[in-house]
Write an enzyme that holds these catalytic residues in place. Structure first.
Site: not given
Length: 280
Positions: A217-218, A238, A240
């Site tokens: 995730g992030a 991905a 970008d």
């Protein structure tokens, strides 16, 4: 391009991606049957394409070989991008050969070509019309010839009150440039989008770091989201797509969770297909 919404200006690399996926065991020093495809790419151009696909007002400025301007402009416009592409009369379009293994990981061989000749003369004043945000990729800073333009663009965005984001883009090029130099380039950004390897090298701090963690995730400003579930076919682009998804929400809403979720969804859409751009 006229809209009540702020335009996101993306300036940077435009590339022909040549993806090579072996269809069996690789035979060193001999032949391997493979699937080979050429698709439009370039980190900055990919971000612009995903932004347009997601409905954000977006303008792209870049450079390619003179014989490819119409082709690349048409590809970007098909995603709703206001494309401003200049052609180099001497150098070909930048090319990246990407080899993909069974895990969909990639190794990239890069020829910067016409990207390295992007200069201030190719970014006229009218590209700033209605711009509320500027996005650049690290490749704009790695090239000695292009770096003055990148720095000038950040300064101009600041002068106009526009936000700035930068994707560091390449651990290998960051390491070659050195941590201190990279930190200097990133200092003018409101948001920086490193992956875990880049963050490990840069050791960035503060609330402006949007950390992308692949399948994990992030995170951003104390918020975290998981990766969106999907079948991974091709990881090219991905990061970008994530940048585009995030910016498509953040520029107007400034909502961290909404922006992270939009980034994760765009990244999942990207890795589920071949190539780095949205599927029309």
């Amino acid at each position: 391009m006229t809209s009540d919404r702020p335009v996101i200006l993306v300036v940077g690399d435009l590339v022909d991606d040549i993806g090579v996926r072996p269809l069996g065991t690789v035979n060193p020093a001999s032949d391997t049957v493979s699937e080979i495809r050429m698709t439009p790419g370039g980190s900055a151009a990919n971000v612009a394409s995903w932004l347009g696909h997601l409905g954000a007002p977006v303008r792209f400025v870049g450079r390619c070989g003179a014989d490819a301007t119409s082709r690349h402009a048409a590809a970007l416009r098909s995603h709703g991008v206001d494309a401003r592409i200049s052609g180099d009369p001497d150098l070909p379009t930048a090319t990246i050969v990407l080899t993909l293994d069974e895990a969909a990981d990639r190794t990239m061989y890069v020829d910067r070509a016409a990207n390295a000749t992007l200069a201030a003369e190719h970014v006229p004043a009218d590209v700033w019309e209605d711009v509320g945000w500027l996005h650049l990729t690290g490749y704009s800073f790695f090239d000695d010839e292009v770096r003055p333009l990148a720095i000038a663009l950040v300064d101009e965005a600041r002068r106009r009150g526009a936000g700035v984001s930068i994707d560091p883009s390449s651990l290998g090029f960051l390491q070659a440039s050195g941590r201190d130099a990279a930190a200097g380039w990133l200092a003018g950004a409101d948001l920086v989008f490193p992956n875990e390897d880049e963050q490990g090298f840069l050791q960035l701090g503060g609330d402006g770091v949007v950390l992308t963690r692949g399948q994990h995730g992030a995170t951003f400003a104390g918020h975290a989201v998981p990766a969106a579930a999907t079948e991974v076919v091709d990881t090219v682009g991905a990061g970008d797509a994530f940048c585009a998804g995030f910016l498509s929400r953040w520029v107007e809403q400034r909502d961290a969770t909404s922006a992270l979720l939009a980034g994760a969804e765009a990244a999942a859409a990207c890795v589920s297909v071949r190539g780095a751009r949205p599927v029309l």
